[in-house]
Write a protein that holds these residues in place. Structure first.
Motif, PDB file in Angstrom:
ATOM      1  N   VAL A 102       2.975   8.910 -17.188  1.00  0.00           N
ATOM      2  CA  VAL A 102       2.644   8.156 -15.966  1.00  0.00           C
ATOM      3  C   VAL A 102       1.345   8.696 -15.352  1.00  0.00           C
ATOM      4  N   LEU A 103       1.215  10.018 -15.315  1.00  0.00           N
ATOM      5  CA  LEU A 103      -0.001  10.595 -14.718  1.00  0.00           C
ATOM      6  C   LEU A 103      -1.235  10.270 -15.564  1.00  0.00           C
ATOM      7  N   ALA A 104      -1.104  10.375 -16.886  1.00  0.00           N
ATOM      8  CA  ALA A 104      -2.246  10.067 -17.754  1.00  0.00           C
ATOM      9  C   ALA A 104      -2.656   8.601 -17.597  1.00  0.00           C
ATOM     10  N   ALA A 105      -1.656   7.708 -17.509  1.00  0.00           N
ATOM     11  CA  ALA A 105      -1.971   6.278 -17.346  1.00  0.00           C
ATOM     12  C   ALA A 105      -2.641   6.033 -15.997  1.00  0.00           C
ATOM     13  N   ALA A 106      -2.143   6.714 -14.957  1.00  0.00           N
ATOM     14  CA  ALA A 106      -2.741   6.541 -13.617  1.00  0.00           C
ATOM     15  C   ALA A 106      -4.189   7.025 -13.615  1.00  0.00           C
ATOM     16  N   LEU A 107      -4.438   8.152 -14.280  1.00  0.00           N
ATOM     17  CA  LEU A 107      -5.811   8.682 -14.324  1.00  0.00           C
ATOM     18  C   LEU A 107      -6.721   7.777 -15.148  1.00  0.00           C
ATOM     19  N   LEU A 108      -6.146   7.186 -16.193  1.00  0.00           N
ATOM     20  CA  LEU A 108      -6.927   6.250 -17.018  1.00  0.00           C
ATOM     21  C   LEU A 108      -7.342   5.038 -16.182  1.00  0.00           C
ATOM     22  N   TRP A 109      -6.403   4.550 -15.374  1.00  0.00           N
ATOM     23  CA  TRP A 109      -6.725   3.426 -14.488  1.00  0.00           C
ATOM     24  C   TRP A 109      -7.792   3.835 -13.470  1.00  0.00           C
ATOM     25  N   LEU A 110      -7.602   5.032 -12.885  1.00  0.00           N
ATOM     26  CA  LEU A 110      -8.566   5.511 -11.883  1.00  0.00           C
ATOM     27  C   LEU A 110      -9.968   5.638 -12.462  1.00  0.00           C
ATOM     28  N   SER A 111     -10.035   5.989 -13.754  1.00  0.00           N
ATOM     29  CA  SER A 111     -11.352   6.163 -14.360  1.00  0.00           C
ATOM     30  C   SER A 111     -12.061   4.822 -14.541  1.00  0.00           C
ATOM     31  N   SER A 112     -11.309   3.716 -14.399  1.00  0.00           N
ATOM     32  CA  SER A 112     -11.921   2.398 -14.595  1.00  0.00           C
ATOM     33  C   SER A 112     -12.298   1.733 -13.277  1.00  0.00           C
ATOM     34  N   ILE A 113     -11.992   2.385 -12.142  1.00  0.00           N
ATOM     35  CA  ILE A 113     -12.317   1.750 -10.850  1.00  0.00           C
ATOM     36  C   ILE A 113     -13.090   2.734  -9.975  1.00  0.00           C
ATOM     37  N   THR A 114     -13.645   2.184  -8.896  1.00  0.00           N
ATOM     38  CA  THR A 114     -14.258   3.046  -7.875  1.00  0.00           C
ATOM     39  C   THR A 114     -13.534   2.783  -6.563  1.00  0.00           C
ATOM     40  N   THR A 115     -13.667   3.729  -5.633  1.00  0.00           N
ATOM     41  CA  THR A 115     -13.024   3.544  -4.326  1.00  0.00           C
ATOM     42  C   THR A 115     -13.534   2.257  -3.675  1.00  0.00           C
ATOM     43  N   ALA A 116     -14.837   2.011  -3.821  1.00  0.00           N
ATOM     44  CA  ALA A 116     -15.426   0.824  -3.183  1.00  0.00           C
ATOM     45  C   ALA A 116     -14.822  -0.459  -3.766  1.00  0.00           C
ATOM     46  N   SER A 117     -14.659  -0.495  -5.108  1.00  0.00           N
ATOM     47  CA  SER A 117     -14.121  -1.726  -5.711  1.00  0.00           C
ATOM     48  C   SER A 117     -12.657  -1.922  -5.327  1.00  0.00           C
ATOM     49  N   LEU A 118     -11.908  -0.808  -5.243  1.00  0.00           N
ATOM     50  CA  LEU A 118     -10.501  -0.913  -4.843  1.00  0.00           C
ATOM     51  C   LEU A 118     -10.407  -1.396  -3.399  1.00  0.00           C
ATOM     52  N   THR A 119     -11.268  -0.861  -2.529  1.00  0.00           N
ATOM     53  CA  THR A 119     -11.255  -1.264  -1.122  1.00  0.00           C
ATOM     54  C   THR A 119     -11.568  -2.757  -0.996  1.00  0.00           C
ATOM     55  N   ARG A 120     -12.585  -3.210  -1.745  1.00  0.00           N
ATOM     56  CA  ARG A 120     -12.953  -4.631  -1.679  1.00  0.00           C
ATOM     57  C   ARG A 120     -11.802  -5.499  -2.183  1.00  0.00           C
ATOM     58  N   ALA A 121     -11.169  -5.038  -3.253  1.00  0.00           N
ATOM     59  CA  ALA A 121     -10.057  -5.823  -3.818  1.00  0.00           C
ATOM     60  C   ALA A 121      -8.886  -5.890  -2.832  1.00  0.00           C
ATOM     61  N   LEU A 122      -8.637  -4.775  -2.134  1.00  0.00           N
ATOM     62  CA  LEU A 122      -7.534  -4.764  -1.161  1.00  0.00           C
ATOM     63  C   LEU A 122      -7.835  -5.714  -0.006  1.00  0.00           C
ATOM     64  N   PHE A 123      -9.076  -5.662   0.490  1.00  0.00           N
ATOM     65  CA  PHE A 123      -9.436  -6.539   1.599  1.00  0.00           C
ATOM     66  C   PHE A 123      -9.385  -8.009   1.191  1.00  0.00           C
ATOM     67  N   ALA A 124      -9.705  -8.281  -0.078  1.00  0.00           N
ATOM     68  CA  ALA A 124      -9.747  -9.670  -0.539  1.00  0.00           C
ATOM     69  C   ALA A 124      -8.392 -10.151  -1.055  1.00  0.00           C
TER      70      ALA A 124
END
Lengths: 191, 235
Positions: free
Chosen positions: B97-119
């Protein structure tokens, strides 16, 4: 339909979550053996009550779980309970004097033990990868059951942390300028 | 790829790891995830982050479930192998689970996640609560650095002896908290002035748009998660 939280409470909760995320770094910067990752939750509990603090704790760990380690997300109910109990204690006048603050932090710690023990024992086999695992193993060796050993360890680890967090939050809220305190009705319960 | 796509995959993956009992299969899945993680940009740092959580956990689980302290205290331990096997299975699941979560994190940025959450389709208040701490915590880190420098000039020493460092804690935390709480009213007024909760959903410029296949993948993941959760409960 009126929203559950006013915009001011929402921005306070956002600040509380950010405090939780940043103040933990302060403890590691000062090399202190505590987490203090719930000060923001305590501050929200004191200023905005139990429900806002519950959500603050819950969201803090969910964000942490997404951004750092899913282990933090598993302990989200613990963070929520810290906010709930601290908020209820604040409402009941538990942050009006030093002895009351100490009693409130003890109640928060007991609530943490009740919620965190099964999560740690059943989801993580009683271990978290910290030095406290040695205490669990030692108590097991002395004949305690896993759940008892974990409960004892969780209590010991969290007592100091929650007392320090509650004291700091209390001192911070007491020290807020009257202009800021006046924005939050809950602050009247803190003396 | 939309930031939610990787997140959608995490839940069924975690449930699947809980459903699989065979340690060798779990180990293969973990090895694949770690190789994929290592091949990402900054993969080495992510792998170190993974190891910093998982290696101490492995030691803790071995100590608690292997009951080595019992042996040192002269007691006889039965079924050590079975207990260690169960601990290994648990460790592999957390590690996946941790490796998968880190793999996902490596594919996004905080800015893109924030924009996606707002949208997203979340109500504006919920989206704000999830996204704004990500932005605010960066500001607070900068403020903490400024407060640390100012307090250091006044004699607060972060390398002082143990008991003096406790006093430094309040000296550093208080200005940061008071400073930030003083802004809360203004932030709320600014949000209200923009009527950010007047509509059910926010309109966001440059919102990340999921592809059609990603939308179908989200729904598929939700369905798969339901099936796996059901099968876990059934078992």
């Amino acid at each position: 339909m009126n929203p559950l939280f006013s915009t001011r409470t929402l921005t306070l909760m956002s600040a509380g979550i950010a405090f939780n995320m940043v103040l933990g770094q302060l403890a590691s910067m000062l090399k202190l053996p505590i987490f203090i990752d719930a000060i923001g939750t305590f501050v929200v509990a004191l200023l905005a009550g139990p429900l806002a603090a519950l959500v603050t704790g819950l969201v803090t760990n969910l964000i942490w779980g997404v951004l750092t380690s899913p282990v933090a997300a598993a302990f989200a109910p613990v963070a929520a309970v810290i906010g709930l109990v601290a908020g209820l204690c604040a409402r009941a006048g538990g942050f009006r004097s030093l002895p009351r603050v100490l009693l409130s932090s003890l109640l928060v710690t007991l609530a943490v033990v009740v919620v965190a023990t099964p999560i740690r024992a059943y989801l993580f086999g009683g271990a978290t990868g910290s030095g406290a695992d040695f205490v669990v193993a030692y108590m097991n060796a002395l004949g305690s059951k896993l759940l008892e050993s974990v409960a004892f360890t969780v209590f010991g680890v969290n007592l100091v942390d929650k007392v320090v967090s509650a004291l700091i939050a209390w001192l911070l809220v007491r020290g807020l300028p009257e202009r800021v305190r006046a924005q939050f009705p809950g602050a009247a319960q803190v003396r | 790829m939309h930031p939610f796509t990787g997140l959608a995959l995490l839940l069924p993956l975690g449930l699947l790891a809980m459903r699989i009992d065979l340690p060798s299969l779990l180990a293969v899945a973990l090895a694949l995830l770690l190789v994929a993680l290592g091949m990402r940009p900054l993969g080495g740092a992510r792998l170190r982050q993974w190891a910093l959580v998982l290696l101490p956990l492995a030691l803790g689980l071995t100590l608690v479930h292997g009951r080595y302290l019992d042996s040192w205290l002269g007691q006889v331990v039965d079924n050590r192998q079975a207990a260690l096997l169960a601990a290994l299975r648990l460790w592999l699941r957390v590690a996946i689970v941790l490796a998968a979560a880190l793999l996902w994190l490596s594919s996004i940025t905080t800015a893109s996640l924030t924009r996606a959450l707002f949208a997203s389709r979340l109500p504006p208040g919920v989206a704000y609560l999830l996204a704004s701490p990500l932005l605010l915590s960066e500001q607070l880190k900068a403020r903490l650095a400024a407060v640390s420098e100012a307090q250091a000039a006044r004699g607060v020493d972060v390398a002082a002896p143990f008991f003096r460092r406790w006093r430094s804690l309040l000296a550093l935390a208080a200005p940061l908290v008071v400073w930030t709480l003083s802004d809360v009213g203004e932030r709320a007024a600014a949000l209200d002035a923009r009527a950010f909760r007047s509509r059910l959903r926010r309109t966001t410029l440059d919102a990340p748009q999921p592809a059609i296949w990603e939308r179908w993948l989200w729904y598929g993941c939700a369905l798969l998660a339901l099936v796996l959760a059901g099968s876990l409960l059934w078992r």
